[in-house]
Write a protein that holds these residues in place. Structure first.
Motif, short mmCIF file in Angstrom:
data_model
loop_
_atom_site.label_atom_id
_atom_site.label_comp_id
_atom_site.label_asym_id
_atom_site.label_seq_id
_atom_site.Cartn_x
_atom_site.Cartn_y
_atom_site.Cartn_z
N MET A 216 10.31 2.13 4.71
CA MET A 216 9.14 1.52 5.32
C MET A 216 8.15 1.13 4.23
O MET A 216 7.88 1.92 3.31
N SER A 217 7.63 -0.08 4.32
CA SER A 217 6.62 -0.57 3.38
C SER A 217 5.39 -0.99 4.17
O SER A 217 5.50 -1.57 5.25
N ASP A 218 4.23 -0.71 3.62
CA ASP A 218 2.96 -1.10 4.23
C ASP A 218 2.35 -2.19 3.36
O ASP A 218 1.83 -1.93 2.28
N PHE A 219 2.47 -3.44 3.81
CA PHE A 219 1.94 -4.58 3.07
C PHE A 219 0.48 -4.81 3.46
O PHE A 219 0.14 -4.85 4.64
N SER A 220 -0.37 -4.96 2.44
CA SER A 220 -1.80 -5.13 2.72
C SER A 220 -2.48 -5.78 1.52
O SER A 220 -2.03 -5.62 0.39
N PHE A 221 -3.57 -6.51 1.77
CA PHE A 221 -4.35 -7.09 0.68
C PHE A 221 -5.12 -6.02 -0.08
O PHE A 221 -5.50 -6.21 -1.21
N SER A 222 -5.36 -4.89 0.56
CA SER A 222 -6.13 -3.82 -0.06
C SER A 222 -5.40 -2.49 0.15
O SER A 222 -4.68 -2.32 1.13
N LYS B 11 0.82 -1.21 0.00
CA LYS B 11 0.00 0.00 0.00
C LYS B 11 0.86 1.26 0.00
O LYS B 11 0.51 2.26 -0.62
N GLU B 12 1.98 1.21 0.69
CA GLU B 12 2.84 2.38 0.78
C GLU B 12 4.30 1.96 0.79
O GLU B 12 4.66 0.91 1.32
N ILE B 13 5.14 2.79 0.19
CA ILE B 13 6.59 2.66 0.30
C ILE B 13 7.12 4.05 0.63
O ILE B 13 6.84 5.01 -0.08
N TYR B 14 7.86 4.15 1.70
CA TYR B 14 8.42 5.44 2.11
C TYR B 14 9.91 5.27 2.38
O TYR B 14 10.32 4.33 3.08
N ILE B 15 10.73 6.15 1.83
CA ILE B 15 12.19 6.05 1.94
C ILE B 15 12.77 7.39 2.35
O ILE B 15 12.36 8.43 1.83
#
Length: 827
Positions: free
Chosen positions: A343-349, A319-323
């Motif tokens: 930081m990565s936000d892993f999510s099905f949606s 959902k998100e990638i922040y560097i």
């Protein structure tokens, strides 16, 4: 009671003193969200850029009282903050500016007369003259920390029955300083290493000194998984690879085609005058970022940069990638990467409220040294080196050597998981996940694995319904020996089949492996042009669930092999195999008969053949997990060169034929600028000597409804045979590059695939003469070819290909069009 309330408020105030948390939305005077606006604490460098919806959240360990919001073309606004948490802010910016002498860019910025792009060109010119690239050689110490957290934790989540008996894990809940979401740390991995590089020889080496994780697996297998998930990158490169996708870097030479750039500010940072450039995507759904960077005015080296992947980027499960990257100034002209945070936000949606998991990586570097030349042999990769001590360092060692101390949450992860490992409910959940991931059911008491469970059921026209049971020895991922086997039963032919094999690594440094095995089974041969000596391998084509046409051209195989393998250089292997096999038809509807005399009157239906096989295989940049007799490949994005020589000798163990066979295979994935990845496959082969149908080269058809690599979608089994062939496949994956420009389609995040494949082949007269099988030999002497176009990433898991035949259209019952599909989980 009052005392308790007082203590509570004292505790609450203690947690917010020295902290400022802000979140909300930036809109224009019509109420529409303003994407990519700057939001910073006044008189600081701490801030973020709003997302596509104008939303933002960030926090600081310091106490700030004023927030500054700005965007090109709008009047800058300041708002007062209360101590602690400030959420739900709605900030309205007024269009227009009083600074008439400043050129303002809004929406899509111009590529001409844009000072930001002038600075960008200077960065391109100097990018190979900055940082580590300035020196002939370099070395430094590196510390890397990777953490995974469950996010968006709420009361409903905590009260779920799944966590019954494990409620203590919620003692570790915290709030993200980037997204403002609650999270629960569940895993941490730490690595200390020494990095060496030689820019002249273009060689890099990493020596791991210590590695530690919090309990989910151990050893280098976990480390390799993390390195694949969070691959190293250089922001100065044109493309940055994350999760097997190539994002366009904002510093790329092609960046002006996909990004808008705005010169936003300039100021001194660490006594260096720097320009601030804001960038954001020109289009949605492309693999791009938004953010800003500070660049020095003389060296044009990056001082600080942040990158946030566009929420509409065509990437699954993320959902998100922040560097964030920060560079320190070593002297007047040397800027070195000091801290890298991702930081990565892993999510099905990708919905804002959806639950998921954070993956956070922090990398620190120090103790740089330069121009200390190492001998070439220093950079030679170890083929199979495993130091158990690296993964068992003491707590005292870590306390003394890690670059920064763990915070309270990070320390708590180790303690929490040590406790979790003894909770029965958690062990059951963990074991279920392990079974689904590996395909094997572990039986620790016997040091055995049962499976693979996904091969338990099958069907074909000869065996009918088929049941299979198998297993393997398993003491750990780095076993030096392994025995595995299976038995199967067909309910139509009422026959048992079996296979057994063993491997033993007799020398670890160069991976010297001895192997042996025997298999008696029913097989669809001729589904691959290049041969394999995998004694337990059974092609997908041998089971015909959901297949088209008859699947009765099957062969009963009795195959025995003895093998030797060595890997003297990383990813270069040599193999030698002695094999003996018997082949006969498994069906009355199919024949392998051949003539045995010069008068062509006497036939034989069974083939007995002894063979010596020599193989050389080179797979540059292949990455694997494990150091035992069996390894797991991390991905398939590497080149493969395969060369094989086979010698069949008549008379050995009753062998029927003398022949020599040469085969060559080459597969190369290539990144084509920003237009996706091209996969090229070349296969060549020739058999010298007289051989029957069972030993011929069969052009691999595909009668299933599924996509199978290196097969021809519109050919049935045995449509074409040859003893000399040349095959060429091209397949290009655009990764959504074209669909992202179509308004009604781009929201679907579909991905385009196109391909063409062709094969040329012949059959010698002597091989035609001994053919008594009744199968008419047809070779693709006029080049058989077909082409296909497909759509991938349908519902994130489905790919559908449409294939058309390009030649041999006049053959009776020829398939001229087909539809194939495949399923898979890909980023």
């Amino acid at each position: 009671m009052k005392t308790k309330i007082l203590i509570f408020f004292l505790f609450l105030s203690a947690t917010i003193i020295g902290q400022t948390k802000v979140g909300g939305k930036v809109v224009d005077d019509f109420g529409d969200p303003i994407a990519f606006a700057n939001v910073v604490f006044k008189n600081s460098k701490e801030g973020v850029i709003t997302d596509e919806n104008g939303s933002f959240y960030f926090e600081s360990a310091e106490n700030y009282s004023t927030l500054v919001i700005s965007f090109v073309g709008y009047q800058t606004k300041e708002i007062n903050l209360k101590p602690g948490l400030n959420k739900g802010l709605r900030i309205e910016l007024v269009y227009g500016t009083e600074l008439k002498e400043v050129i303002v860019y809004t929406g899509k910025t111009s590529k001409k007369n844009n000072p930001a792009i002038d600075i960008l060109r200077k960065i391109w010119e100097r990018r190979r003259k900055n940082g580590l690239q300035m020196f002939k050689q370099y070395q430094y110490d590196k510390y890397e920390k990777v953490e995974f957290d469950l996010n968006t934790i709420d009361s409903a989540f905590m009260n779920n029955k799944v966590f019954k008996g494990m409620e203590f894990v919620f003692d570790q809940i915290d709030t993200s300083n980037i997204t403002g979401k609650t999270f629960l740390p569940i895993f941490i991995n730490e690595t200390l290493s020494e990095m060496y590089g030689d820019n002249e020889a273009k060689k890099i080496k990493e020596i791991t000194k210590a590695n530690k994780n919090s309990g989910f697996g151990s050893g280098d297998g976990v480390n390799a998984f993390i390195k694949d998930l969070y691959a190293d990158y250089d922001i100065y490169n044109n493309y940055l690879k994350f999760f097997d996708k190539d994002f366009v870097s904002p510093l790329s030479r092609t960046g002006i085609n996909v990004y808008n750039y705005v010169l936003n500010d300039s100021m001194f940072i660490d006594d260096k005058w720097c320009y601030n450039i804001v960038y954001y995507p020109r289009r949605k759904n492309e693999l791009t970022f938004k953010g800003d960077f500070w660049v020095n005015d003389t060296t044009f080296a990056i001082k600080k940069i942040n990158l946030e992947a566009s929420k509409s980027a065509n990437i699954n499960w993320v959902k998100e990638i922040y560097i964030e990257q920060e560079y320190e100034v070593l002297n007047d002209s040397v800027f070195l990467l000091k801290r890298d945070y991702m930081m990565s936000d892993f999510s099905f949606s990708k919905k804002e409220e959806s639950k998921g998991m954070y993956g956070k990586r922090t990398t620190l570097a120090k103790n740089h040294k330069f121009d200390i030349k190492k001998e070439d042999k220093f950079y030679k990769e170890e083929v199979n080196y495993y130091d158990n001590e690296v993964y068992n360092r003491s707590n005292d060692y870590w306390a003394e050597n890690r670059f920064e101390a763990l915070n309270k949450n990070e320390e708590g992860i180790y303690k929490m998981l040590d406790t979790l490992k003894v909770v029965p409910r958690f062990k059951r959940i963990y074991n279920l996940a392990s079974i689904l991931g590996s395909g094997y059911i572990e039986i620790p008491k016997w040091h055995m694995d049962f499976g693979p469970i996904f091969s338990s059921f099958g069907y074909n026209d000869v065996e009918g319904q088929r049941l299979r049971f198998g297993g393997r020895t398993y003491f750990g991922p780095n076993d030096l020996w392994r025995v595995q086997g299976y038995t199967a039963y067909g309910f139509k032919d009422n026959k048992f089949k079996y296979g057994i094999s063993g491997k033993w690594m007799v020398e670890k440094k160069n991976r010297v492996i001895l192997s042996a095995g025997n298999r008696r089974d029913v097989e669809q041969i001729g589904v691959s042009l290049t041969s394999s000596n995998d004694v337990l391998g059974r092609s997908f084509a041998s089971s015909s669930f959901f297949s088209s046409g008859k699947n009765n051209k099957l062969t009963s195989v009795n195959f025995t092999t003895l093998g030797f393998e060595i890997e003297p250089v990383k990813n270069l292997t040599f193999q030698s195999n002695l094999s003996y096999r018997t082949l006969k038809s498994a069906s009355d509807d199919f024949s392998l008969d051949y003539y045995t005399d010069n008068t062509y009157t006497t036939t034989k239906s069974e083939i007995k053949q002894s063979e010596l096989n020599l193989v050389a295989e080179f797979t540059p940049k292949r990455r694997t997990v494990g150091y035992g007799v069996e390894r797991t490949e991390v991905d398939e994005n590497y080149a493969r060169l395969f060369f094989s020589y086979s010698q069949g000798t008549k008379g050995v163990l009753g062998s029927d034929f003398d022949y020599q066979k040469l085969q060559f295979y080459y597969r190369q994935p290539v990144l084509i600028g920003g237009f996706g990845r091209l996969f090229t496959t070349v296969e060549l082969g020739k058999t010298f000597g007289q051989v029957p149908l069972g030993l011929m080269g069969v052009i691999p058809g595909n009668q299933s409804y599924f996509i199978i690599d290196n097969t021809y979608n519109l050919l049935d089994y045995y449509d074409f045979v040859s003893d000399e062939y040349a095959s060429l496949h091209f397949e290009h994956h655009f990764n959504g590059r074209l669909f992202s420009r179509i308004p009604l389609i781009r929201k679907l995040n579909w991905r385009e695939i196109v391909g063409v494949k062709g094969v040329y082949g012949t059959v010698s007269d002597e091989n035609r003469l001994i053919n008594a099988s009744g199968l008419v030999y047809r070779a693709p002497e006029d080049v058989y070819w077909e082409y296909h176009a497909g759509v991938g990433n349908i519902f994130k898991v489905l790919r559908i290909d449409f294939a058309w035949r390009g030649s041999y259209l006049d053959i009776p019952d020829a398939n001229k069009f087909t539809v194939k599909a495949s399923f898979g989980f890909y980023f």
